[in-house]
Write a protein that holds these residues in place. Structure first.
Motif, PDB file in Angstrom:
ATOM      1  N   SER A  53      16.676   1.983   9.298  1.00  0.00           N
ATOM      2  CA  SER A  53      15.855   2.299   8.130  1.00  0.00           C
ATOM      3  C   SER A  53      15.235   1.014   7.601  1.00  0.00           C
ATOM      4  O   SER A  53      15.940   0.017   7.393  1.00  0.00           O
ATOM      5  N   LEU A  54      13.933   1.045   7.408  1.00  0.00           N
ATOM      6  CA  LEU A  54      13.208  -0.106   6.894  1.00  0.00           C
ATOM      7  C   LEU A  54      12.987   0.064   5.390  1.00  0.00           C
ATOM      8  O   LEU A  54      12.611   1.150   4.938  1.00  0.00           O
ATOM      9  N   ASP A  55      13.242  -1.010   4.651  1.00  0.00           N
ATOM     10  CA  ASP A  55      12.959  -0.996   3.214  1.00  0.00           C
ATOM     11  C   ASP A  55      11.488  -1.361   3.027  1.00  0.00           C
ATOM     12  O   ASP A  55      11.064  -2.479   3.367  1.00  0.00           O
ATOM     13  N   ILE A  56      10.718  -0.425   2.501  1.00  0.00           N
ATOM     14  CA  ILE A  56       9.265  -0.562   2.462  1.00  0.00           C
ATOM     15  C   ILE A  56       8.756  -0.597   1.027  1.00  0.00           C
ATOM     16  O   ILE A  56       9.190   0.194   0.185  1.00  0.00           O
ATOM     17  N   ASN A  57       7.838  -1.515   0.782  1.00  0.00           N
ATOM     18  CA  ASN A  57       7.038  -1.499  -0.435  1.00  0.00           C
ATOM     19  C   ASN A  57       5.573  -1.534  -0.039  1.00  0.00           C
ATOM     20  O   ASN A  57       5.199  -2.189   0.942  1.00  0.00           O
ATOM     21  N   ILE A  58       4.742  -0.832  -0.807  1.00  0.00           N
ATOM     22  CA  ILE A  58       3.318  -0.752  -0.488  1.00  0.00           C
ATOM     23  C   ILE A  58       2.513  -1.178  -1.701  1.00  0.00           C
ATOM     24  O   ILE A  58       2.762  -0.738  -2.825  1.00  0.00           O
ATOM     25  N   GLY A  59       1.568  -2.073  -1.473  1.00  0.00           N
ATOM     26  CA  GLY A  59       0.650  -2.499  -2.515  1.00  0.00           C
ATOM     27  C   GLY A  59      -0.774  -2.154  -2.125  1.00  0.00           C
ATOM     28  O   GLY A  59      -1.109  -2.074  -0.936  1.00  0.00           O
ATOM     29  N   ALA A  60      -1.640  -1.944  -3.113  1.00  0.00           N
ATOM     30  CA  ALA A  60      -3.027  -1.566  -2.831  1.00  0.00           C
ATOM     31  C   ALA A  60      -3.956  -2.168  -3.874  1.00  0.00           C
ATOM     32  O   ALA A  60      -3.561  -2.424  -5.019  1.00  0.00           O
ATOM     33  N   ILE A  77      -1.341  -2.962   1.851  1.00  0.00           N
ATOM     34  CA  ILE A  77      -0.389  -3.801   2.572  1.00  0.00           C
ATOM     35  C   ILE A  77       0.978  -3.140   2.529  1.00  0.00           C
ATOM     36  O   ILE A  77       1.463  -2.781   1.454  1.00  0.00           O
ATOM     37  N   VAL A  78       1.558  -2.959   3.713  1.00  0.00           N
ATOM     38  CA  VAL A  78       2.919  -2.433   3.831  1.00  0.00           C
ATOM     39  C   VAL A  78       3.852  -3.615   4.052  1.00  0.00           C
ATOM     40  O   VAL A  78       3.710  -4.363   5.029  1.00  0.00           O
ATOM     41  N   ASP A  79       4.775  -3.794   3.134  1.00  0.00           N
ATOM     42  CA  ASP A  79       5.690  -4.934   3.168  1.00  0.00           C
ATOM     43  C   ASP A  79       7.080  -4.457   3.566  1.00  0.00           C
ATOM     44  O   ASP A  79       7.656  -3.571   2.917  1.00  0.00           O
ATOM     45  N   THR A  80       7.606  -5.030   4.651  1.00  0.00           N
ATOM     46  CA  THR A  80       8.946  -4.683   5.117  1.00  0.00           C
ATOM     47  C   THR A  80       9.938  -5.654   4.488  1.00  0.00           C
ATOM     48  O   THR A  80      10.031  -6.814   4.890  1.00  0.00           O
ATOM     49  N   LEU A  81      10.703  -5.180   3.519  1.00  0.00           N
ATOM     50  CA  LEU A  81      11.536  -6.068   2.715  1.00  0.00           C
ATOM     51  C   LEU A  81      12.737  -6.609   3.488  1.00  0.00           C
ATOM     52  O   LEU A  81      13.120  -7.764   3.325  1.00  0.00           O
ATOM     53  N   ASN A  82      13.345  -5.791   4.313  1.00  0.00           N
ATOM     54  CA  ASN A  82      14.613  -6.180   4.949  1.00  0.00           C
ATOM     55  C   ASN A  82      14.435  -6.617   6.395  1.00  0.00           C
ATOM     56  O   ASN A  82      15.382  -6.584   7.185  1.00  0.00           O
ATOM     57  N   TYR A  83      13.228  -7.034   6.757  1.00  0.00           N
ATOM     58  CA  TYR A  83      12.973  -7.381   8.156  1.00  0.00           C
ATOM     59  C   TYR A  83      13.816  -8.575   8.596  1.00  0.00           C
ATOM     60  O   TYR A  83      14.467  -8.541   9.651  1.00  0.00           O
ATOM     61  N   GLN A  84      13.820  -9.646   7.797  1.00  0.00           N
ATOM     62  CA  GLN A  84      14.566 -10.846   8.179  1.00  0.00           C
ATOM     63  C   GLN A  84      16.065 -10.573   8.265  1.00  0.00           C
ATOM     64  O   GLN A  84      16.757 -11.103   9.144  1.00  0.00           O
TER      65      GLN A  84
END
Length: 849
Positions: free
Chosen positions: A528-535, A435-442
């Motif tokens: 620039s998107l702030d991204i976190n990835i979980g697996a 899962i790619v999570d876009t932290l700063n989308y909102q």
């Protein structure tokens, strides 16, 4: 569909010239062995001029077999056919025979039977000149007797603007009885089937009203009426006059059926959506139909057949092409529509072949066109049911697709995705759910607006897809529409996909992170998107999508604190989460049971050593763990949104304690900590007013402590609540100052009465130059905003001496006392207001805790 072919079949029969298979001799010998005799002979034929007297025409020399071909074509003339019947039997008993005509809609049909030039029987069998009295109706039948040695002559007069005479058959008595019984059985089955089919689709129409079922029922009804006139069974069910009207107006009914077939095709195929290139031509049916209907009513049938045949052929090709176009465009129910056409075509071909004697004459062959049409109606009924399934599936597919990104959504994930993982695991030992999570989308939505950000996000998906397409470790699954797909879009602007983990999953996640972290440029705008990835690893033993989804979310929750990072799920994190879940349950139970209690830690004037107030601290009286400090449960309560309930219990206990203190000094201030949620709670001020009314305490004796981080999270709402509290007379203190992020502008707006210096800066302040410098800065800043300072966590005389040298006014800590129960606190500080001040070593008296 049958509507378009109905007259077309008749027209082909009329236009065909069946002359190649008939004999010249028009004599038939009947014997004991004759049970069924299909008349295939090329009959002697005479074209009628003015004389209609059968006696005069019996021996006319104008009979010629060459005229037979002309008599089979549509026209305005009447024709006479001459047929000789010879009896060849072993005895002289008259034998009954029946001449049965298979054409039921001839306007004029008369049969005359002669013996030795004498008319011995005649009968009118046509629609207009019908003189038979058979009840019930058995069709055009002429019955006669013949014995050995007889030579009878049959004259058949036929006049019609359309259908031809042939075929007809001679039956002996047993065969005629069998034929009649079969005909009634056939008609009964046909009528019952059509009625049941109509009732079924009427019921479905009642449940699912719509134009498609409406036009099908209209089409079904007109087809039923049409064939009742064409095959004669309408005489069994309609009034005689209505049946005659139907049978004499077959061509106008064909026009109506073509138009109805076009309306049904338009609605069934949803032509505007699935066949737009054909849809724009459908309007011509509305133009042509009235004209064609008027012409077929006022003109003789034989004049309208040639142009109408062209129109029917063009309409058939058009509607079939439209159905194939819809099928090619993905409208699967069109296949039944096409198959129903094929049934009609096959039935029509068999019927034509039977009428022109290319195949043996059978009941099936004679009625093949009707049987094919019934099969068509049945298939169209199946097509309608399939259309409902298609619409349901399409609705489900639509529900499974994110409308903006055209990707499978969370509904697809929880309902359908599991069925796709199992087949994928047949070829792979394990998969990784990522899962790619876009932290700063909102935040970016608020900054840029959705119209600009959505193309940026789609470009982000596009580049990620490009990466996966280039990697052997990517995994595809089936999109709800059937095509291959990589991604599922999830709530919170997360993107889920599968990869093959192999032995270096961390390397692959790092590759994904690098690509996702690169700036995205759309229309010369770079973001620039702030991204976190979980697996999480998916195996055959742990295949549940929801369980693995939960594990990936746990991995994201336990990721490193910095942005643009990745994390792989581990069981230890799950254990920690389960522990927190259990803790949350216990907290909720403790709230319900009011198991939280308050402790009071005194605050002192550093110069007079008098107790000038206290801070309210909370403790949890846990059944198994004993007394628990706030650090073990406050964070979980805040995360789960139930901290306000704990705060209310603290305020209630504090106000109650204050209300029963009779010896409290006038300027004694009790400090209560507030959380972020308390400041956001729209009912918080109302709750405070209710507590003031209930306990009659003075707001001047109460101070609410807030952290600087609390204010910064939602400054407008926080400042609004703080301002209301100050207007009510409460003091405001900024707690743990220096440990969060501060805005001097907000600090000025708060106008805090006190600033509390966090214990991290007080610890070892007498030997740490850094702590001393920071503390001095905080004190000067507080003085600049006219706020008093309180040093937290003073534990030694050295720390007290150092903080006094920096001109700090107040302090608290275990140097004076650990937190006390309310009873112990009241006993120590309020039992005797003139009691000797407690200044030293009380922190060593553990009996007071």
């Amino acid at each position: 569909m049958k509507a378009i072919l109905c007259a077309f079949v008749s027209t082909l029969i009329l236009l065909l010239n069946p002359t190649s298979v008939m004999a010249e001799d028009s004599a038939i010998t009947l014997s004991e062995s004759t049970s069924v005799y299909p008349v295939r002979e090329k009959l002697l034929t005479l074209k009628e001029t003015h004389d209609q007297n059968p006696e005069k025409l019996l021996n006319s020399i104008r009979y010629n077999s060459d005229n037979f071909a002309e008599s089979t074509k549509p026209g305005r003339h009447a024709y006479w056919h001459k047929l000789t019947l010879r009896g060849s039997f072993k005895d002289q008993q008259p034998k009954p025979f029946h001449l049965v005509f298979e054409t039921h809609n001839l306007r004029h049909l008369s049969v005359y039977l002669f013996e030795n030039n004498q008319l011995i029987k005649s009968s009118g069998l046509g629609l207009i000149n019908n003189s038979h009295s058979r009840k019930p109706y058995q069709g055009p039948v002429f019955s006669f007797n013949i014995k050995a040695g007889d030579e009878l002559t049959l004259l058949i007069r036929k006049q019609n603007e359309g259908p031809l005479l042939a075929p007809f058959t001679i039956y002996d008595e047993p065969s005629f009885t069998e034929h009649t019984n079969f005909t009634f059985f056939y008609w009964g089955i046909a009528i019952a089937l059509l009625v049941v089919l109509a009732l079924y689709n009427t019921f479905v129409y009642a449940l699912n009203p719509g134009k498609t079922y409406f036009w099908y029922l209209v089409f079904h009804s007109i087809t039923f009426v049409y064939f009742s006139g064409l095959h004669g069974f309408g005489f069994l069910i309609w009034p005689h006059s209505f049946q005659l009207f139907i049978a004499q107006n077959i061509m106008p009914m064909n026009v109506i059926l073509i138009w109805v077939a076009a309306q049904f095709a338009q609605t069934f195929l949803n032509a505007k959506v699935h066949t737009p290139s054909f849809y724009r031509y459908l309007k011509w049916f509305h133009v042509i139909t009235p004209i064609a209907l008027i012409l077929t009513i006022i003109l003789p049938e034989y004049l309208t057949i040639p142009p109408f045949t062209i129109y029917q052929t063009a309409a058939s090709i058009f509607l079939m092409s439209m159905a194939f176009s819809a099928w090619n465009n993905g409208f699967r129910p069109a296949r039944y529509f096409i198959l129903s056409w094929m049934m009609v075509l096959i039935g029509a071909a068999i019927g034509i072949a039977t009428f022109v004697h290319l195949i043996p004459l059978t009941t099936f062959g004679l009625h093949a066109f009707f049987i094919g049409s019934v099969a068509e109606l049945l298939l169209l009924s199946v097509a309608l049911a399939d259309r409902l399934r298609y619409a349901e599936k399409k609705a489900i597919t639509k529900a499974y697709i994110d409308p903006q990104r055209k990707l499978p959504n969370y509904s697809f994930f929880i309902n359908e995705f599991s069925s796709q993982i199992n087949p994928l695991l047949e070829n792979e030992k394990s998969l990784a759910m990522v899962i790619v999570d876009t932290l700063n989308y909102q935040k970016l939505v608020g900054l840029l607006g959705p119209n600009l950000l959505e193309p940026i996000y789609r470009e982000h998906i596009k580049r990620l897809k490009k990466l996966l397409q280039s990697k052997h470790w990517s995994v595809k699954f089936k999109h709800p529409s059937g095509k291959d797909e990589f991604f599922i879009t999830l709530p919170g602007d997360q993107l889920l996909f599968l990869i093959k983990p192999g032995e270096n999953l961390s390397t692959k996640l790092e590759t994904l992170l690098q690509v996702c972290s690169e700036p995205v440029t759309v229309k010369d705008f770079e973001v620039s998107l702030d991204i976190n990835i979980g697996a999480s690893i998916v195996t055959a033993e742990q295949v549940s999508p929801l369980d693995n989804y939960r594990k990936v979310q746990i991995a994201l929750l336990n990721k490193p604190d910095n942005k643009n990072s990745w994390n792989i799920y581990s069981p230890e994190a799950d254990k920690q989460l389960k522990k927190q879940t259990h803790l949350l349950y216990n907290i909720k139970q403790a709230i319900a049971d009011r198991d939280f209690d308050i402790r009071l830690q005194p605050q002192f004037d550093l110069y007079t050593q008098q107790a000038i107030g206290c801070e309210v601290l909370i403790r949890w009286k846990h059944e198994q763990e004993g007394i628990m400090s706030p650090s073990s449960f406050i964070e979980v309560a805040e995360q789960m949104g139930i901290i306000s309930q704990i705060t209310q219990q603290v305020i209630d206990q504090t106000f109650h304690w204050l209300s029963v203190q009779s010896n409290i000094p006038p300027k004694f201030i009790v400090s209560i900590n507030l959380s972020t949620q308390d400041l956001y709670d729209v009912d918080f001020i109302e709750f405070i007013n209710e507590q003031l009314a209930a306990y009659q305490v003075a707001p001047e004796n109460i101070c609410f402590e807030i952290t600087e981080s609390t204010v910064m999270k939602n400054a407008i709402q926080s400042l609004n609540t703080i301002s209301k509290l100050q207007s009510m007379g409460f003091h405001i203190a900024i707690d743990d100052f220096g440990t969060g992020y501060s805005s001097l502008a907000y600090l000025q707006k708060i106008q805090a009465d006190k600033v509390k210096i966090d214990l991290t800066f007080i610890r070892n302040i007498h030997i740490s130059k850094t702590n001393k410098a920071i503390t001095q800065t905080i004190i000067r800043l507080a003085q600049a905003i006219n706020a008093e300072t309180i040093a937290e966590g003073i534990e030694s005389a050295d720390e007290l001496m150092a903080i006094k040298q920096l001109n700090c006014q107040y302090g608290q800590g275990e140097f004076w006392s650990k937190p006390l129960s309310t009873d112990k606190f009241s006993e120590r500080y309020f039992s005797n207001i003139n009691k000797e001040r407690h200044t030293t070593n009380e922190h060593q008296d553990t009996s007071l805790i």
